[in-house]
Design a protein around this motif. Structure first.
Motif, PDB file in Angstrom:
ATOM      1  N   TYR A  50       5.858   3.997  -1.882  1.00  0.00           N
ATOM      2  CA  TYR A  50       4.614   3.434  -1.365  1.00  0.00           C
ATOM      3  C   TYR A  50       3.938   4.512  -0.532  1.00  0.00           C
ATOM      4  CZ  TYR A  50       1.381   0.356   1.038  1.00  0.00           C
ATOM      5  OH  TYR A  50       0.241  -0.228   1.535  1.00  0.00           O
ATOM      6  N   TYR A  53      -2.723   7.909   0.954  1.00  0.00           N
ATOM      7  CA  TYR A  53      -3.368   9.180   1.270  1.00  0.00           C
ATOM      8  C   TYR A  53      -4.810   8.927   1.656  1.00  0.00           C
ATOM      9  CZ  TYR A  53       0.765  11.287  -0.628  1.00  0.00           C
ATOM     10  OH  TYR A  53       2.068  11.639  -0.837  1.00  0.00           O
ATOM     11  N   ASP A  55      -7.435  10.447   0.767  1.00  0.00           N
ATOM     12  CA  ASP A  55      -8.310  10.498  -0.407  1.00  0.00           C
ATOM     13  C   ASP A  55      -7.597  11.255  -1.528  1.00  0.00           C
ATOM     14  OD1 ASP A  55      -8.508  13.205   0.419  1.00  0.00           O
ATOM     15  OD2 ASP A  55     -10.409  12.840   1.446  1.00  0.00           O
ATOM     16  N   GLU A  56      -8.266  11.400  -2.654  1.00  0.00           N
ATOM     17  CA  GLU A  56      -7.670  12.107  -3.799  1.00  0.00           C
ATOM     18  C   GLU A  56      -7.356  13.563  -3.463  1.00  0.00           C
ATOM     19  OE1 GLU A  56      -6.623  11.129  -6.878  1.00  0.00           O
ATOM     20  OE2 GLU A  56      -7.022   9.058  -6.316  1.00  0.00           O
ATOM     21  N   LEU A  59      -4.022  13.731  -1.775  1.00  0.00           N
ATOM     22  CA  LEU A  59      -2.946  13.569  -2.748  1.00  0.00           C
ATOM     23  C   LEU A  59      -2.732  14.862  -3.534  1.00  0.00           C
ATOM     24  CD1 LEU A  59      -0.850  11.962  -4.326  1.00  0.00           C
ATOM     25  CD2 LEU A  59      -2.722  11.065  -5.745  1.00  0.00           C
ATOM     26  N   VAL A  84       2.713   4.752 -12.440  1.00  0.00           N
ATOM     27  CA  VAL A  84       1.937   4.862 -11.205  1.00  0.00           C
ATOM     28  C   VAL A  84       0.883   3.773 -11.170  1.00  0.00           C
ATOM     29  CG1 VAL A  84       0.367   6.320  -9.864  1.00  0.00           C
ATOM     30  CG2 VAL A  84       2.285   7.355 -11.081  1.00  0.00           C
ATOM     31  N   ARG A  86      -2.535   2.892  -9.040  1.00  0.00           N
ATOM     32  CA  ARG A  86      -3.504   3.422  -8.070  1.00  0.00           C
ATOM     33  C   ARG A  86      -4.370   2.266  -7.585  1.00  0.00           C
ATOM     34  NH1 ARG A  86      -3.739   8.988  -7.694  1.00  0.00           N
ATOM     35  NH2 ARG A  86      -2.691  10.065  -9.388  1.00  0.00           N
ATOM     36  N   ASP A  88      -7.157   0.973  -4.077  1.00  0.00           N
ATOM     37  CA  ASP A  88      -7.892   1.309  -2.864  1.00  0.00           C
ATOM     38  C   ASP A  88      -7.300   0.518  -1.702  1.00  0.00           C
ATOM     39  OD1 ASP A  88      -9.758   3.061  -4.062  1.00  0.00           O
ATOM     40  OD2 ASP A  88     -10.907   1.347  -4.783  1.00  0.00           O
TER      41      ASP A  88
END
Length: 96
Positions: A50, A53, A55-56, A59, A84, A86, A88
């Motif tokens: 878990y 981050y 933002d991208e 990451l 994975v 993803r 928000d």
């Protein structure tokens, strides 16, 4: 949220490597807000990572760190399956 399925014999190695990665990520990466390693109760060969981050870009930076590369070098060959999710972040526990 990455999900790692690994044979039970490798579970301790995965768990130990991920604990090291999790601690270093939160400690050393300003863009890593959360990194928890979870072991599935119903299937002890299943681990959930878990991670939150900023933002991208954070990451992407995470995947360039020495601790990430060292951990992946050990665990990649032990992973039987990986997926994975993803999402928000809508709310975070403010005490973290």
């Amino acid at each position: 949220m990455p999900c790692i399925k690994t044979p039970q014999t490798a579970a301790k190695i995965i768990s130990k490597g991920q604990q090291t990665l999790a601690a270093a990520s939160v400690r050393d990466e300003p863009g890593c807000h959360t990194f928890d390693v979870l072991q599935d109760q119903a299937d002890p060969e299943l681990f959930w990572l878990y991670e939150i981050y900023q933002d991208e870009a954070a990451l992407a930076e995470h995947k360039l760190t020495p601790h990430y590369k060292a951990c992946r070098a050990v665990v990649t060959e032990l992973i039987a399956e990986q997926s994975v999710i993803r999402a928000d972040v809508l709310a975070v526990n403010p005490s973290r």
